[in-house]
Scaffold this motif. Sequence first.
Motif, PDB file in Angstrom:
ATOM      1  N   LYS A  41      55.289 -10.913  94.963  1.00  0.00           N
ATOM      2  CA  LYS A  41      54.310 -10.040  95.621  1.00  0.00           C
ATOM      3  C   LYS A  41      52.896 -10.437  95.216  1.00  0.00           C
ATOM      4  CE  LYS A  41      57.386  -7.212  97.307  1.00  0.00           C
ATOM      5  NZ  LYS A  41      57.927  -7.190  98.529  1.00  0.00           N
ATOM      6  N   ALA A  42      51.980 -10.344  96.167  1.00  0.00           N
ATOM      7  CA  ALA A  42      50.566 -10.616  95.904  1.00  0.00           C
ATOM      8  C   ALA A  42      49.965  -9.365  95.275  1.00  0.00           C
ATOM      9  CB  ALA A  42      49.843 -10.957  97.195  1.00  0.00           C
ATOM     10  N   VAL A  43      49.271  -9.574  94.155  1.00  0.00           N
ATOM     11  CA  VAL A  43      48.678  -8.453  93.428  1.00  0.00           C
ATOM     12  C   VAL A  43      47.278  -8.813  92.962  1.00  0.00           C
ATOM     13  CG1 VAL A  43      50.904  -7.551  92.604  1.00  0.00           C
ATOM     14  CG2 VAL A  43      49.654  -9.186  91.200  1.00  0.00           C
ATOM     15  N   ALA A  44      46.510  -7.794  92.642  1.00  0.00           N
ATOM     16  CA  ALA A  44      45.196  -7.967  92.016  1.00  0.00           C
ATOM     17  C   ALA A  44      45.197  -7.137  90.747  1.00  0.00           C
ATOM     18  CB  ALA A  44      44.094  -7.494  92.954  1.00  0.00           C
ATOM     19  N   LEU A  45      44.717  -7.723  89.652  1.00  0.00           N
ATOM     20  CA  LEU A  45      44.619  -7.002  88.390  1.00  0.00           C
ATOM     21  C   LEU A  45      43.341  -6.184  88.372  1.00  0.00           C
ATOM     22  CD1 LEU A  45      45.710  -9.826  85.941  1.00  0.00           C
ATOM     23  CD2 LEU A  45      47.094  -7.944  86.798  1.00  0.00           C
ATOM     24  N   SER A  46      43.306  -5.193  87.527  1.00  0.00           N
ATOM     25  CA  SER A  46      42.122  -4.335  87.429  1.00  0.00           C
ATOM     26  C   SER A  46      40.889  -5.108  86.982  1.00  0.00           C
ATOM     27  CB  SER A  46      42.389  -3.157  86.491  1.00  0.00           C
ATOM     28  OG  SER A  46      42.775  -3.620  85.217  1.00  0.00           O
ATOM     29  N   ASP A  47      41.065  -6.289  86.341  1.00  0.00           N
ATOM     30  CA  ASP A  47      39.907  -7.091  85.921  1.00  0.00           C
ATOM     31  C   ASP A  47      39.482  -8.121  86.978  1.00  0.00           C
ATOM     32  OD1 ASP A  47      41.846  -9.038  85.762  1.00  0.00           O
ATOM     33  OD2 ASP A  47      41.577  -9.442  83.628  1.00  0.00           O
ATOM     34  N   GLY A  48      40.078  -8.061  88.176  1.00  0.00           N
ATOM     35  CA  GLY A  48      39.672  -8.936  89.270  1.00  0.00           C
ATOM     36  C   GLY A  48      40.543 -10.156  89.484  1.00  0.00           C
ATOM     37  N   LYS A  49      41.403 -10.502  88.524  1.00  0.00           N
ATOM     38  CA  LYS A  49      42.300 -11.639  88.716  1.00  0.00           C
ATOM     39  C   LYS A  49      43.278 -11.285  89.836  1.00  0.00           C
ATOM     40  CE  LYS A  49      42.307 -13.307  83.969  1.00  0.00           C
ATOM     41  NZ  LYS A  49      41.740 -12.259  83.136  1.00  0.00           N
ATOM     42  N   ALA A  50      43.637 -12.278  90.638  1.00  0.00           N
ATOM     43  CA  ALA A  50      44.587 -12.041  91.722  1.00  0.00           C
ATOM     44  C   ALA A  50      45.557 -13.200  91.811  1.00  0.00           C
ATOM     45  CB  ALA A  50      43.847 -11.850  93.033  1.00  0.00           C
ATOM     46  N   GLY A  51      46.725 -12.946  92.330  1.00  0.00           N
ATOM     47  CA  GLY A  51      47.735 -13.981  92.502  1.00  0.00           C
ATOM     48  C   GLY A  51      49.065 -13.363  92.848  1.00  0.00           C
ATOM     49  N   THR A  52      50.084 -14.163  92.670  1.00  0.00           N
ATOM     50  CA  THR A  52      51.445 -13.736  92.972  1.00  0.00           C
ATOM     51  C   THR A  52      52.195 -13.524  91.665  1.00  0.00           C
ATOM     52  OG1 THR A  52      51.393 -15.069  94.984  1.00  0.00           O
ATOM     53  CG2 THR A  52      53.546 -14.400  94.203  1.00  0.00           C
ATOM     54  N   VAL A  53      52.982 -12.464  91.602  1.00  0.00           N
ATOM     55  CA  VAL A  53      53.775 -12.182  90.403  1.00  0.00           C
ATOM     56  C   VAL A  53      54.838 -13.272  90.264  1.00  0.00           C
ATOM     57  CG1 VAL A  53      55.333 -10.557  89.265  1.00  0.00           C
ATOM     58  CG2 VAL A  53      53.388  -9.695  90.582  1.00  0.00           C
ATOM     59  N   GLU A  54      54.838 -13.945  89.100  1.00  0.00           N
ATOM     60  CA  GLU A  54      55.812 -15.006  88.835  1.00  0.00           C
ATOM     61  C   GLU A  54      57.005 -14.506  88.016  1.00  0.00           C
ATOM     62  OE1 GLU A  54      53.508 -18.078  86.903  1.00  0.00           O
ATOM     63  OE2 GLU A  54      53.343 -19.155  88.801  1.00  0.00           O
ATOM     64  N   GLN A  55      56.735 -13.712  87.004  1.00  0.00           N
ATOM     65  CA  GLN A  55      57.786 -13.227  86.111  1.00  0.00           C
ATOM     66  C   GLN A  55      57.519 -11.782  85.728  1.00  0.00           C
ATOM     67  OE1 GLN A  55      60.589 -14.569  84.714  1.00  0.00           O
ATOM     68  NE2 GLN A  55      60.370 -16.491  85.814  1.00  0.00           N
ATOM     69  N   VAL A  56      58.601 -11.085  85.386  1.00  0.00           N
ATOM     70  CA  VAL A  56      58.509  -9.720  84.862  1.00  0.00           C
ATOM     71  C   VAL A  56      59.197  -9.737  83.505  1.00  0.00           C
ATOM     72  CG1 VAL A  56      59.147  -7.310  85.222  1.00  0.00           C
ATOM     73  CG2 VAL A  56      58.567  -8.746  87.190  1.00  0.00           C
ATOM     74  N   TYR A  57      58.556  -9.135  82.515  1.00  0.00           N
ATOM     75  CA  TYR A  57      59.079  -9.091  81.155  1.00  0.00           C
ATOM     76  C   TYR A  57      59.202  -7.649  80.698  1.00  0.00           C
ATOM     77  CZ  TYR A  57      57.501 -13.925  81.213  1.00  0.00           C
ATOM     78  OH  TYR A  57      57.298 -15.232  81.544  1.00  0.00           O
ATOM     79  N   LEU A  58      60.147  -7.408  79.819  1.00  0.00           N
ATOM     80  CA  LEU A  58      60.292  -6.099  79.201  1.00  0.00           C
ATOM     81  C   LEU A  58      59.767  -6.208  77.785  1.00  0.00           C
ATOM     82  CD1 LEU A  58      61.286  -3.229  79.591  1.00  0.00           C
ATOM     83  CD2 LEU A  58      63.545  -3.973  78.829  1.00  0.00           C
ATOM     84  N   ASP A  59      58.667  -5.529  77.518  1.00  0.00           N
ATOM     85  CA  ASP A  59      57.992  -5.567  76.227  1.00  0.00           C
ATOM     86  C   ASP A  59      58.309  -4.265  75.510  1.00  0.00           C
ATOM     87  OD1 ASP A  59      55.912  -5.008  74.278  1.00  0.00           O
ATOM     88  OD2 ASP A  59      54.781  -6.665  75.149  1.00  0.00           O
TER      89      ASP A  59
END
Length: 85
Positions: A41-59
């Motif tokens: 999915k295409a997303v934008a971070l709150s700090d302005g970075k944008a791109g496609t989600v590559e991985q999801v991690y459980l922290d």
Amino acid sequence: MSRSVAAPPISPHRSLMVAVKTRAFTILCEFEHAQTELIGKAVALSDGKAGTVEQVYLDELHGLRITISGHDGRWPVSTIKFTQS
């Protein structure tokens, strides 16, 4: 004459282990569901970075974290906004 045989009582230890395994299974199922919904999915971070989600991690400290294509680092899911398609 038929006799009913009662099932042996479940020990507290066994009952606790069943509950723990059920909770762990639920967490893993929800994690897999989150991966399915977020990766690609295409997303934008709150700090302005944008791109496609590559991985999801459980922290263990922060919950779900993601990596975005073209940017180093892992960000909490709470910092993303989905872009309009």
